[in-house]
Structures are given as C-alpha cells and as structure tokens.
Design a protein around this motif. Structure first.
Motif, PDB file in Angstrom:
ATOM      1  N   CYS A 185      18.591  36.259 -70.791  1.00  0.00           N
ATOM      2  CA  CYS A 185      18.909  37.271 -69.500  1.00  0.00           C
ATOM      3  C   CYS A 185      20.381  37.082 -69.176  1.00  0.00           C
ATOM      4  N   THR A 186      20.951  38.162 -68.318  1.00  0.00           N
ATOM      5  CA  THR A 186      22.266  37.892 -67.719  1.00  0.00           C
ATOM      6  C   THR A 186      22.116  37.348 -66.377  1.00  0.00           C
ATOM      7  N   VAL A 187      23.103  36.476 -65.637  1.00  0.00           N
ATOM      8  CA  VAL A 187      23.074  36.283 -64.557  1.00  0.00           C
ATOM      9  C   VAL A 187      23.960  36.813 -63.544  1.00  0.00           C
ATOM     10  N   LEU A 188      23.711  37.470 -62.740  1.00  0.00           N
ATOM     11  CA  LEU A 188      24.535  38.115 -61.684  1.00  0.00           C
ATOM     12  C   LEU A 188      24.416  37.797 -60.517  1.00  0.00           C
ATOM     13  N   GLN A 189      25.714  37.556 -59.673  1.00  0.00           N
ATOM     14  CA  GLN A 189      25.682  37.075 -58.437  1.00  0.00           C
ATOM     15  C   GLN A 189      26.499  37.976 -57.443  1.00  0.00           C
ATOM     16  N   LEU A 190      25.776  38.300 -56.119  1.00  0.00           N
ATOM     17  CA  LEU A 190      26.326  39.423 -55.260  1.00  0.00           C
ATOM     18  C   LEU A 190      27.087  37.918 -54.251  1.00  0.00           C
ATOM     19  N   ASP A 191      28.385  38.677 -53.929  1.00  0.00           N
ATOM     20  CA  ASP A 191      29.416  37.982 -53.236  1.00  0.00           C
ATOM     21  C   ASP A 191      29.635  38.793 -52.016  1.00  0.00           C
ATOM     22  N   ARG A 192      29.037  38.367 -50.920  1.00  0.00           N
ATOM     23  CA  ARG A 192      29.638  39.189 -49.575  1.00  0.00           C
ATOM     24  C   ARG A 192      29.438  40.700 -49.608  1.00  0.00           C
ATOM     25  N   VAL A 193      28.521  41.247 -50.289  1.00  0.00           N
ATOM     26  CA  VAL A 193      28.387  42.928 -50.675  1.00  0.00           C
ATOM     27  C   VAL A 193      28.342  43.384 -49.384  1.00  0.00           C
ATOM     28  N   GLN A 194      29.031  44.477 -48.780  1.00  0.00           N
ATOM     29  CA  GLN A 194      29.115  45.106 -47.630  1.00  0.00           C
ATOM     30  C   GLN A 194      29.516  46.689 -47.752  1.00  0.00           C
ATOM     31  N   VAL A 195      28.982  47.300 -46.948  1.00  0.00           N
ATOM     32  CA  VAL A 195      29.126  48.594 -46.925  1.00  0.00           C
ATOM     33  C   VAL A 195      30.346  48.880 -46.103  1.00  0.00           C
ATOM     34  N   VAL A 196      31.258  49.688 -46.725  1.00  0.00           N
ATOM     35  CA  VAL A 196      32.612  49.724 -46.211  1.00  0.00           C
ATOM     36  C   VAL A 196      32.816  51.252 -45.520  1.00  0.00           C
ATOM     37  N   ALA A 197      32.457  52.188 -46.162  1.00  0.00           N
ATOM     38  CA  ALA A 197      32.477  53.669 -45.467  1.00  0.00           C
ATOM     39  C   ALA A 197      31.478  54.588 -46.336  1.00  0.00           C
ATOM     40  N   HIS A 198      31.482  56.034 -45.894  1.00  0.00           N
ATOM     41  CA  HIS A 198      30.435  56.801 -46.434  1.00  0.00           C
ATOM     42  C   HIS A 198      31.542  57.887 -46.890  1.00  0.00           C
ATOM     43  N   LYS A 199      30.703  58.787 -47.805  1.00  0.00           N
ATOM     44  CA  LYS A 199      31.216  59.994 -48.107  1.00  0.00           C
ATOM     45  C   LYS A 199      30.221  60.999 -47.840  1.00  0.00           C
ATOM     46  N   THR A 200      30.454  62.122 -47.364  1.00  0.00           N
ATOM     47  CA  THR A 200      29.372  63.212 -47.092  1.00  0.00           C
ATOM     48  C   THR A 200      29.790  64.169 -47.549  1.00  0.00           C
ATOM     49  N   ILE A 201      28.820  65.328 -47.662  1.00  0.00           N
ATOM     50  CA  ILE A 201      28.879  66.661 -48.161  1.00  0.00           C
ATOM     51  C   ILE A 201      29.892  67.591 -47.268  1.00  0.00           C
ATOM     52  N   ALA A 202      29.794  67.299 -45.922  1.00  0.00           N
ATOM     53  CA  ALA A 202      30.450  68.089 -45.150  1.00  0.00           C
ATOM     54  C   ALA A 202      31.863  67.731 -45.155  1.00  0.00           C
ATOM     55  N   VAL A 203      32.334  66.526 -45.417  1.00  0.00           N
ATOM     56  CA  VAL A 203      33.717  66.009 -45.558  1.00  0.00           C
ATOM     57  C   VAL A 203      34.312  65.885 -46.894  1.00  0.00           C
ATOM     58  N   HIS A 204      33.729  65.513 -47.685  1.00  0.00           N
ATOM     59  CA  HIS A 204      34.186  65.006 -48.822  1.00  0.00           C
ATOM     60  C   HIS A 204      33.463  66.133 -50.137  1.00  0.00           C
ATOM     61  N   GLY A 205      32.233  66.627 -49.863  1.00  0.00           N
ATOM     62  CA  GLY A 205      31.770  67.392 -51.109  1.00  0.00           C
ATOM     63  C   GLY A 205      30.582  66.816 -51.640  1.00  0.00           C
ATOM     64  N   TYR A 206      30.377  65.433 -51.439  1.00  0.00           N
ATOM     65  CA  TYR A 206      29.151  64.729 -52.122  1.00  0.00           C
ATOM     66  C   TYR A 206      28.909  63.809 -51.037  1.00  0.00           C
ATOM     67  N   ASN A 207      27.674  63.000 -51.365  1.00  0.00           N
ATOM     68  CA  ASN A 207      26.972  61.841 -50.819  1.00  0.00           C
ATOM     69  C   ASN A 207      27.409  60.624 -51.408  1.00  0.00           C
ATOM     70  N   ALA A 208      27.885  59.621 -50.935  1.00  0.00           N
ATOM     71  CA  ALA A 208      28.047  58.404 -51.547  1.00  0.00           C
ATOM     72  C   ALA A 208      28.458  57.318 -50.696  1.00  0.00           C
ATOM     73  N   VAL A 209      28.062  56.112 -51.113  1.00  0.00           N
ATOM     74  CA  VAL A 209      28.422  54.894 -50.268  1.00  0.00           C
ATOM     75  C   VAL A 209      29.424  53.802 -50.965  1.00  0.00           C
ATOM     76  N   GLN A 210      30.275  53.666 -50.231  1.00  0.00           N
ATOM     77  CA  GLN A 210      31.605  52.921 -50.483  1.00  0.00           C
ATOM     78  C   GLN A 210      31.043  51.513 -50.122  1.00  0.00           C
ATOM     79  N   ILE A 211      31.030  50.524 -51.423  1.00  0.00           N
ATOM     80  CA  ILE A 211      30.721  49.185 -51.257  1.00  0.00           C
ATOM     81  C   ILE A 211      31.750  48.342 -51.546  1.00  0.00           C
TER      82      ILE A 211
END
Length: 304
Positions: A98-124
């Motif tokens: 197995c591979t060990v992966l560590q999360l380091d202070r992962v936080q949501v920074v911004a959003h991308k929406t269809i109305a403004v950007h044309g697609y839905n996405a979460v900026q992490i």
C-alpha cells in the motif's frame, strides 16, 4: 481605341452566313466513363448514428449533460506521498502493499460555478506558505476568500452545485471511507533525457554484422519515397522521459487515520516521495454511501 485585326486576317473575306451554322451547332462533348476510385471509400459508421441515439450537440450545456454521469458527486483532496509499506490481512493471510498518503491542512479555497465560469468545481488548497513568498495576485485571492496562503492549489470537478463545500471548510482524512475506490492523479518521476531503449523499450541493433557504435540507437527514423520521405509526427525517438501526469484508477482505500491525516491505498501511486497526489472518488466504481453526521456526533467532536 478599339482593337484592330492583323493585316492577314483583315484581308480575308468575311461572311457571317458561312460561320453561322458553326456557331449555332454545338460540338459533341465526350463523357468519361472511367476514373480513379478511392482505395478507402467512406463508410457509414453504425456507432455514431441511429434512430435511438441522441444527436450530438456542440453547445457547452450539451457537453456538461454528456459528462454528468462521469463527474464525481463530491470534491477530492490533496495529499502528499510519504512512501510505501505493507499491511497484513488476517482474513486472507496475504501481505498487501500500500501507499501512504498524508493530508496537510486541506481546505476549500474557492468555487467555480456554471453561471460564472461555465462548470462546477471546488478549488482545494493544501500545505502552508509564507505570505511574503506568494505573488500579490494569488495572495489577494486567498485574502479575499478569507483563507491562509496555501502551497498547493488544484481544482476538482463536481457534477452539480450540491457538491460545492463551503469556502474555508477543512477536508480531513475520513472524507474517504475504508473499502471505497479512488482515482489518484500525479506526475511521474522525471528521468531526464533518455534514449529509445529506456524510453520506449527498443531492443537495439545487432552487436555484430557491421554495426559500429550504434548498438543503442533507433536506426532509421522515417520511410523512403513511398512514405513521403519524411519523419511521421509522433515517431518514437529519444527525448525527455517522465514528469507527465498519470492517473491510477480504482485504488482501494485500506486504512484511514483522521488524527494523523493518513490514507492508505492499495498498490502503487505514480511519483516520487513528497510529491502532491490528487485523490477523488473513482468514476468507474459505484459512488460511496455518505453518512450524514448526527447532532450527537457533532457535539462530541466539538467538545473534543
């Protein structure tokens, strides 16, 4: 001035009656009954058209509709590859790498929406970076969202607006469940400039029969006159090897440690130790069942 006829033509007798039948009578035109036929005539494809198939559209809305079934319902996370290890499965009695992966202070920074950007996405964002080492445009983006400066920032596409987490929310290791499958995207190890034997697996040339100092070279790079006397685009040649994005699909999550931010996935993940890994729900496996936390659980976490 109007054009004048040459002297020889001007001295000839001219009568319109003699030429009239020749001007009125059309000359017969021969029609060719032969020609060069294509060796590969176009064929109707039965896979792209049919009475039951929808008509493909080129609009952005139609493209989002076609991708609706392959976009995850929720965002992913950024992790750092710490290395590989193995765990013992008491049920099957096997040693599982197995591979060990560590999360380091992962936080949501911004959003991308269809109305403004044309697609839905979460900026992490993940990690930490001193504000003096961040350019002003990106620092203004972080300060405008009310989050600290991050070392790594990536986007994760989601199906609809229900998968957009609130800005500033932390993503912990228990965002992924034990037993579910994830896709891991990362850059492979950079090998530098490599020859064709190492880069593409060529077997090389003979060690005898007149071959001199070209045992590991590729040989001829292009065909002769029949192929255009040129090198085809995409020819396998020596060049830079590695450092390309690679996606490893359907990795099973074996262990999750929320306190230490560790996620153990079955198998290997591309990239060297310390590289950034983007993990998200696998698109070729069923979506995981999300259990909403109860009020009692939230109160216990808040008191802890």
């Amino acid at each position: 001035m109007p054009p004048r006829l040459p002297k020889k033509l001007a001295q000839l007798p001219f009568s319109l009656g003699a030429l009239a039948p020749q001007l009125i009578t059309p000359t017969p035109v021969s029609i060719r009954t032969f020609g060069i036929r294509s060796l590969n005539p176009p064929k109707n494809s039965p896979y792209n058209a049919g009475p039951d198939l929808p008509v493909l559209k080129s609009t952005p809305a139609a493209a989002l509709e076609r991708k609706a079934n392959t976009l995850p319902l929720r965002t992913g996370a950024l992790a750092v590859k710490k290395g590989m290890t193995a765990i013992f499965d008491p049920e099957s009695g096997k040693r599982i790498p197995c591979t060990v992966l560590q999360l380091d202070r992962v936080q949501v920074v911004a959003h991308k929406t269809i109305a403004v950007h044309g697609y839905n996405a979460v900026q992490i964002g993940a990690g930490w970076k001193h504000p003096t080492n961040v350019r002003k445009s990106l620092l203004g983006h972080f300060s405008g969202q009310g989050v600290s400066a991050k070392r790594h920032v990536f986007e994760f596409r989601v199906k609809d607006e229900s998968g957009l987490l609130p800005v500033g929310e932390l993503v912990h290791a228990d965002w992924f469940q034990e037993g579910q499958f994830v896709d891991a995207r990362s850059n492979t190890k950079g090998k530098g400039f490599a020859g064709v034997m190492k880069r593409h697996g060529f077997h090389g040339q003979d060690r005898s029969h007149g071959v001199s100092l070209t045992h590991r070279s590729l040989g001829s790079a292009g065909p002769s006159q029949g192929g255009g006397s040129r090198v085809y685009p995409g020819k396998k040649m020596a060049g830079n090897m590695g450092n390309e994005q690679n996606t490893v699909q359907n990795l099973k999550v074996l262990k999750v440690d929320r306190e230490n931010g560790l996620v153990l996935v079955h198998g290997a993940v591309s990239g060297p130790k310390g590289c950034i890994i983007r993990i998200q729900d696998a698109i070729k496996k069923p979506w995981p069942t999300i259990v909403e936390p109860t009020e009692a659980t939230q109160a216990t976490e808040a008191s802890a």
